[in-house]
Write a protein that holds these residues in place. Structure first.
Motif, mmCIF file in Angstrom:
data_model
loop_
_atom_site.group_PDB
_atom_site.id
_atom_site.type_symbol
_atom_site.label_atom_id
_atom_site.label_comp_id
_atom_site.label_asym_id
_atom_site.label_seq_id
_atom_site.Cartn_x
_atom_site.Cartn_y
_atom_site.Cartn_z
ATOM 1 N N THR A 68 0.860 -1.181 0.000
ATOM 2 C CA THR A 68 0.000 0.000 0.000
ATOM 3 C C THR A 68 0.899 1.234 0.000
ATOM 4 N N GLU A 69 0.322 2.360 -0.353
ATOM 5 C CA GLU A 69 1.099 3.601 -0.384
ATOM 6 C C GLU A 69 1.011 4.321 0.945
ATOM 7 N N LYS A 70 2.157 4.749 1.412
ATOM 8 C CA LYS A 70 2.253 5.520 2.641
ATOM 9 C C LYS A 70 2.112 6.999 2.311
ATOM 10 N N THR A 71 1.294 7.706 3.075
ATOM 11 C CA THR A 71 1.116 9.134 2.836
ATOM 12 C C THR A 71 2.390 9.889 3.185
ATOM 13 N N LYS A 72 2.786 10.781 2.305
ATOM 14 C CA LYS A 72 3.990 11.572 2.544
ATOM 15 C C LYS A 72 3.700 12.647 3.593
ATOM 16 N N PRO A 73 4.605 12.822 4.554
ATOM 17 C CA PRO A 73 4.361 13.825 5.594
ATOM 18 C C PRO A 73 4.425 15.244 5.041
ATOM 19 N N THR A 74 3.832 16.172 5.736
ATOM 20 C CA THR A 74 3.864 17.572 5.330
ATOM 21 C C THR A 74 5.307 18.061 5.249
ATOM 22 N N GLY A 75 5.624 18.735 4.148
ATOM 23 C CA GLY A 75 6.962 19.248 3.942
ATOM 24 C C GLY A 75 7.922 18.263 3.315
ATOM 25 N N TYR A 76 7.464 17.044 3.077
ATOM 26 C CA TYR A 76 8.328 16.010 2.490
ATOM 27 C C TYR A 76 8.795 16.444 1.108
ATOM 28 N N GLN A 77 10.098 16.378 0.879
ATOM 29 C CA GLN A 77 10.660 16.706 -0.424
ATOM 30 C C GLN A 77 11.817 15.771 -0.718
ATOM 31 N N VAL A 78 11.732 15.089 -1.820
ATOM 32 C CA VAL A 78 12.844 14.286 -2.335
ATOM 33 C C VAL A 78 13.004 14.694 -3.791
ATOM 34 N N ILE A 79 14.023 15.512 -4.055
ATOM 35 C CA ILE A 79 14.138 16.201 -5.344
ATOM 36 C C ILE A 79 15.184 15.490 -6.200
ATOM 37 N N GLY A 80 14.837 14.318 -6.699
ATOM 38 C CA GLY A 80 15.774 13.598 -7.547
ATOM 39 C C GLY A 80 17.070 13.319 -6.825
ATOM 40 N N SER A 81 17.007 12.524 -5.747
ATOM 41 C CA SER A 81 18.150 12.244 -4.888
ATOM 42 C C SER A 81 18.471 10.756 -4.900
ATOM 43 N N HIS A 82 19.685 10.434 -4.457
ATOM 44 C CA HIS A 82 20.088 9.037 -4.334
ATOM 45 C C HIS A 82 20.009 8.572 -2.880
ATOM 46 N N PHE A 83 19.593 7.319 -2.720
ATOM 47 C CA PHE A 83 19.477 6.709 -1.398
ATOM 48 C C PHE A 83 20.191 5.367 -1.388
ATOM 49 N N ARG A 84 20.716 5.020 -0.212
ATOM 50 C CA ARG A 84 21.208 3.656 -0.038
ATOM 51 C C ARG A 84 20.003 2.743 0.183
ATOM 52 N N VAL A 85 20.042 1.566 -0.425
ATOM 53 C CA VAL A 85 18.991 0.563 -0.221
ATOM 54 C C VAL A 85 19.640 -0.782 0.092
ATOM 55 N N ASP A 86 18.929 -1.578 0.874
ATOM 56 C CA ASP A 86 19.342 -2.950 1.144
ATOM 57 C C ASP A 86 18.752 -3.864 0.081
ATOM 58 N N VAL A 87 19.506 -4.870 -0.302
ATOM 59 C CA VAL A 87 19.134 -5.742 -1.414
ATOM 60 C C VAL A 87 18.917 -7.168 -0.922
ATOM 61 N N ALA A 88 17.761 -7.726 -1.243
ATOM 62 C CA ALA A 88 17.503 -9.147 -0.984
ATOM 63 C C ALA A 88 18.148 -9.938 -2.118
ATOM 64 N N TRP A 137 20.940 6.627 4.232
ATOM 65 C CA TRP A 137 21.760 7.721 3.690
ATOM 66 C C TRP A 137 21.150 8.236 2.400
ATOM 67 N N SER A 138 21.285 9.538 2.194
ATOM 68 C CA SER A 138 20.856 10.127 0.922
ATOM 69 C C SER A 138 21.749 11.308 0.603
ATOM 70 N N ASN A 139 21.719 11.729 -0.663
ATOM 71 C CA ASN A 139 22.434 12.931 -1.089
ATOM 72 C C ASN A 139 21.432 13.899 -1.690
ATOM 73 N N GLY A 140 21.923 14.942 -2.370
ATOM 74 C CA GLY A 140 21.020 15.896 -3.002
ATOM 75 C C GLY A 140 20.233 16.665 -1.965
ATOM 76 N N TYR A 141 19.003 17.019 -2.301
ATOM 77 C CA TYR A 141 18.156 17.816 -1.410
ATOM 78 C C TYR A 141 16.958 16.994 -0.986
ATOM 79 N N THR A 142 16.837 16.755 0.298
ATOM 80 C CA THR A 142 15.692 16.028 0.834
ATOM 81 C C THR A 142 15.229 16.707 2.118
ATOM 82 N N VAL A 143 13.939 16.641 2.361
ATOM 83 C CA VAL A 143 13.341 17.103 3.613
ATOM 84 C C VAL A 143 12.348 16.034 4.057
ATOM 85 N N GLY A 144 12.493 15.554 5.279
ATOM 86 C CA GLY A 144 11.558 14.552 5.790
ATOM 87 C C GLY A 144 11.726 13.184 5.187
#
Length: 957
Positions: free
Chosen positions: A733-753, A795-802
């Motif tokens: 299901t989709e989780k509602t994004k919190p107020t002020g949430y911004q992920v502006i084309g950023s990279h994140f670390r992810v764990d891989v199965a 971890w992330s880079n670029g510009y993110t909020v929340g």
């Protein structure tokens, strides 16, 4: 306060936190002379001459005519060739065919002009060019000599300062005028032909000054396919003004090769926008920190020249709102995919975007484009020697900074802004691309760098790095870089470009976003990379050609093999399958093998080398499960744009690069269970704006039954995941994004199965590109292949909020249903065709082996999967406010919300508001996924907010 308009040193400017995007008449350049009430009627073809500047006068023209209207009769005038003038009096825009024929005709009639073809479009159309200068610069060998001299200025290691000064004294500078990169924005191309005619045939002293001091490269249309279709994008739906560093499209690739041959000091990229105004720089913030001082200085001074030569109604203001110009708004110089930022950072040019409002009459659109082109070339001619001296200095500074490991600081250019986020105090002297995995993608990146004149070295002997920064925000001591790694030292002329595309973070100075906030090439590929400030001298050889190919011959009865652990190796796999070569793949290691007798070694070597993949020969026979060529249906139903976005990206990557046949599948095909749908083994559903793709209850049941019978459903981002949910194929299901949430084309670390067939060949930790994508709660009925860490490894880079809201959520899910699977990407793995690790994962999904066991890692076993999926299908979903892009979000102080709403309500009644932590956020839905330069009112809205004195804390558009 001092603006960045001097060549001496860098300094911050601005006295207080200002708007992230400021469009104000008070900040518009004022013409040197009073603006004309109507269209310009200049004495010379382009209006008044641009103001001069220090650095010595231009070369004085020889014999010339004082009559500005004197022309060579042998060169066909537009009136003669088209039956109407270009600019004032022009009744319609030109066709692509007319453009090509006119370039050819002028080239054949004038000894000042050389013509040719830059590249061919996706459909095979020519992209013509014309190079124009004084006839003595165009004699055999002289043009090449000039180009060689300009290129030599870019390497002070081999060109002494005294020789550089002589070149600056004697050689013309190179100016590029390029139009129509967005197909529907046509006036820049027509104006470029008017500029060509004046330079090719004019006899005035104004023309002679330009031709004596400049070599002008004119590329009227960068996107003939889009022009013919009156469409922004090219035939594959790519925005060519986002493709510059990746150069995936033939139009971009050929243009960049031409730029390497004729490196510009000034580059004009002529566009159109909404309305009836005109933009030319100074730019809006942000500007990338690695763009040198000189180009920014030239850009701002050319802006003053354009203001003086614009004519019409002059500067926009409260009483002047049409056929006028403005600056400092919307158009930044940050993302390294633009036709201004790449010439600036990669070539040291004054790279500029010019934008004319498309609602104006054709004659006014073309005339205003011509006026700015003419003023720009006039300024460049007047300041040729200074510019060439400064051009040499750019590369001197780059070498010194690279040797010291110094990064340029962040700055702002809009007077009311201040730097919010400085470049950190770190030293970077070297980058190392490690060879332990994904060697094909590592080499693809090496070639991308080399084709921008970056020197890359192959390490011959292991070297110890005392202090390393490991991409992903970590540090390490005494790292041993192995033999075979690739070393990119910063002590070279292209230091600015290296940092601009290799840096782990672009370090945005100010929170206005016209595009993405990260494009780190190593992170896009997901390859192991380190940087260091240590002074090192590895034993290494300069890379002179692409590595790869068959490393050793296989005996008869043996096999060839390679790990399919990269986008490059995936492409090799599909190309071999398309050629009818039987392949197998080991389900544990991901290694692909083929019997030695199935393909000629020379042909295999040539193909593998072209992709940077190393193929090993051995005595063991081929082993593993047989791979089948997927029969892919590409969903073209409700909500999916077939002329842009991931649909076009799929056509390019899967169709063009991989050679797969793609069958369009419509909503009706699924609803009616037609063979176009049922005979496919894979259905790829791109991103789009519909929650169910227009499928009826019967269509959703048909889709579910098709998967259960063994089909593989691959869904991308919003529409791709939502259609699967509506069909009961997932419990996410989709989780509602919190107020002020911004992920502006950023990279994140992810764990891989790693036990999933979808992740075969990926490392335990990877990187994923997120552009405000939907947030998926983990599946309870399938495998969560990629998940965001919940612990301190997040971890992330670029510009993110929340962005902490992503912790523990899934970005890639593998859901079994009967004999088939639904593979759901929360993001777009095909984004701009430069997301190599995502492309590799998509290849794995298409090659999903029949009857493969379900992954257990990250899987939540459910006793009643159907019930959980049914519940997910009926769960309320957050609205998709951004289409395939993102909504417009304006952040202000809570105290300014009421004033902000009053301004916003002039433009739309759809805005949503919310508050958090002292800020209010006004979100304007953007269901068509329009970028800021396409949007009908976002520029005017932000201008009015600035005019109302409302401080904007951030703008995302």
């Amino acid at each position: 306060m001092r603006l960045r308009t001097t060549l001496c040193g860098r300094s911050p400017y601005g006295l207080a936190l200002g708007a992230a995007l400021l469009v104000s008449a008070a900040l518009t350049l004022t013409p040197a002379s009073p603006a004309q009430a109507g269209p310009a009627a200049p004495a010379a073809p382009g209006g008044p001459a641009a103001p001069g500047a220090p650095g010595g006068p231009p070369k004085a023209p020889g014999r010339c005519d004082t009559d500005p209207d004197a022309h060579l009769g042998a060169v066909p005038a537009p009136e003669q060739f088209f039956g109407f003038p270009l600019g004032k009096g022009q009744p319609r825009v030109l066709t692509t065919e007319e453009i090509g024929k006119y370039v050819e005709a002028v080239g054949g009639a004038s000894d000042r002009v050389v013509t040719g073809t830059v590249a061919h479009s996706v459909t095979g159309q020519d992209l013509p060019y014309a190079i124009v200068s004084d006839s003595h610069n165009m004699v055999p060998g002289q043009l090449k000599k000039i180009a060689d001299q300009i290129r030599s200025l870019r390497d002070p290691r081999s060109l002494r300062a005294d020789k550089a000064a002589r070149i600056a004294e004697d050689s013309p500078a190179v100016v590029w005028i390029a139009g129509n990169v967005h197909g529907g924005e046509k006036s820049g191309a027509d104006a470029a032909l008017k500029t060509l005619y004046e330079l090719a045939s004019g006899l005035s002293c104004d023309v002679a000054k330009r031709n004596d001091n400049l070599v002008t490269v004119i590329m009227p249309t960068q996107n003939p396919d889009g022009r013919d279709a009156s469409r922004r994008t090219n035939e594959y739906g790519f925005d060519l003004n986002r493709d510059w560093f990746a150069r995936t499209q033939p139009e971009t690739d050929g243009k960049l090769e031409m730029l390497r041959r004729y490196p510009p000091q000034v580059f004009v990229d002529a566009h159109e926008m909404g309305g009836r105004q005109y933009f030319f720089p100074p730019n809006a913030d942000p500007i990338h920190h690695e763009i040198a001082d000189q180009p920014v200085n030239w850009i701002n001074r050319i802006g003053a020249a354009n203001a003086a030569g614009f004519g019409y109604n002059g500067a926009c203001g409260d009483a002047v709102t049409t056929e006028c110009y403005f600056n400092y708004a919307t158009y930044d110089l940050f993302y390294m995919g633009y036709g201004d930022s790449v010439p600036a950072a990669g070539f040291g040019a004054a790279g500029m975007t010019f934008e004319k409002g498309s609602s104006s009459a054709v004659e006014d659109r073309v005339q205003q484009q011509f006026n700015t082109q003419w003023a720009t070339t006039g300024w460049a001619a007047d300041n040729r020697r200074e510019v060439l001296n400064g051009y040499y200095s750019i590369w001197q500074t780059a070498l010194a900074e690279g040797a010291a490991g110094a990064l340029e600081p962040n700055e702002v250019v809009q007077p009311a802004n201040t730097v919010r986020f400085p470049v950190p105090d770190i030293t970077v002297r070297s980058y190392f691309l490690l060879p332990d995995r994904q060697l094909g993608d590592v080499r693809r990146l090496v070639e991308r760098l080399r084709r921008m004149d970056v020197e890359v070295y192959r390490v011959k002997k292991p070297v110890k790095v005392p202090s390393a920064r490991v991409f992903g925000g970590r540090t390490a001591s005494d790292v041993t870089v192995p033999e075979g790694a690739y070393w990119i030292p910063m002590d070279q002329p292209q230091k600015h470009w290296i940092q601009a595309v290799m840096g782990e973070d672009p370090y945005v100075p100010f929170p206005y976003f016209y595009d993405v906030s990260s494009w780190s090439n190593p992170l896009l590929a997901g390859v192991d990379t380190i940087s260091t400030g240590d002074k090192l001298s590895p034993k290494a050889d300069l890379v002179k050609d692409v590595d790869g190919g068959v490393a050793a011959a296989a005996p008869r009865g043996g096999s060839y093999s390679y790990p399919m652990d990269s986008a490059a190796a995936s492409e090799l796999t599909f190309r071999l399958l398309g050629a009818g070569v039987p392949l197998t793949r080991d389900a544990r290691t991901g290694v692909v093998s083929l019997a030695a007798t199935t393909m000629n070694r020379g042909e295999l070597d040539k193909l593998a080398r072209s992709l940077g993949v190393t193929v090993e020969g051995g005595a063991a026979p081929a082993s593993g499960a047989a791979l089948r060529t997927p029969d892919v249906g590409l969903f073209a139903g409700t909500g999916v744009s077939t002329t842009s976005g991931s649909y076009g990206e799929a056509r390019y990557v899967l169709g063009d690069r991989w050679g797969l046949g793609l069958t369009p599948v419509t909503t009706a095909d699924v609803n009616d269970n037609t063979p176009a749908f049922t005979e496919r083994t894979v259905l790829l559903v791109p991103d789009g704006s519909s929650a169910n793709g227009g499928l009826t209850a019967q269509g959703l049941a048909n889709l579910r039954q098709w998967v259960a019978a063994g089909g593989t459903y691959v869904g991308l981002r919003n529409e791709g995941t939502r259609v699967a949910r509506a069909a009961g194929l997932t419990s996410t299901t989709e989780k509602t994004k919190p107020t002020g949430y911004q992920v502006i084309g950023s990279h994140f670390r992810v764990d891989v199965a790693q036990d999933s067939p979808v992740s075969l060949g990926r490392p335990a930790e990877d990187f994923q590109f997120n552009n405000g994508d939907p947030i998926l709660n983990p599946s309870q009925t399938g495998a969560n292949v990629l998940t965001y860490p919940s612990d301190d490894t997040f971890w992330s880079n670029g510009y993110t909020v929340g962005s902490e809201a992503l912790k523990g959520t899934a970005s890639l899910v593998d859901e079994p249903t009967g004999a088939g699977h639904a593979v759901l990407f929360a993001y777009n793995p095909l984004f701009r065709a430069y997301n190599e690790n995502g492309i590799h994962l998509l290849a794995n999904a298409l090659l999903y082996p029949a009857g493969a066991p379900q992954s257990q890692a990250k899987q939540r076993t459910a006793a009643a999967p159907d019930a959980l999926r049914s519940a997910a299908a009926t769960a309320q979903e957050p609205p998709n406010l951004g289409g395939e892009w993102r909504p417009i979000v304006i952040q202000v102080a809570d105290a300014d919300l009421a004033r902000t709403q009053a301004v916003v309500e002039r433009y739309t009644d759809t805005a949503l508001t919310a508050s958090a932590d002292g800020s209010s956020y006004v979100t304007i839905p953007n269901p068509d996924g329009l970028s800021a330069d396409e949007h009908p009112f976002v520029r005017d809205l932000v201008r009015d907010l600035g005019a109302a004195g409302i401080p904007l804390r951030s703008v995302v558009a």
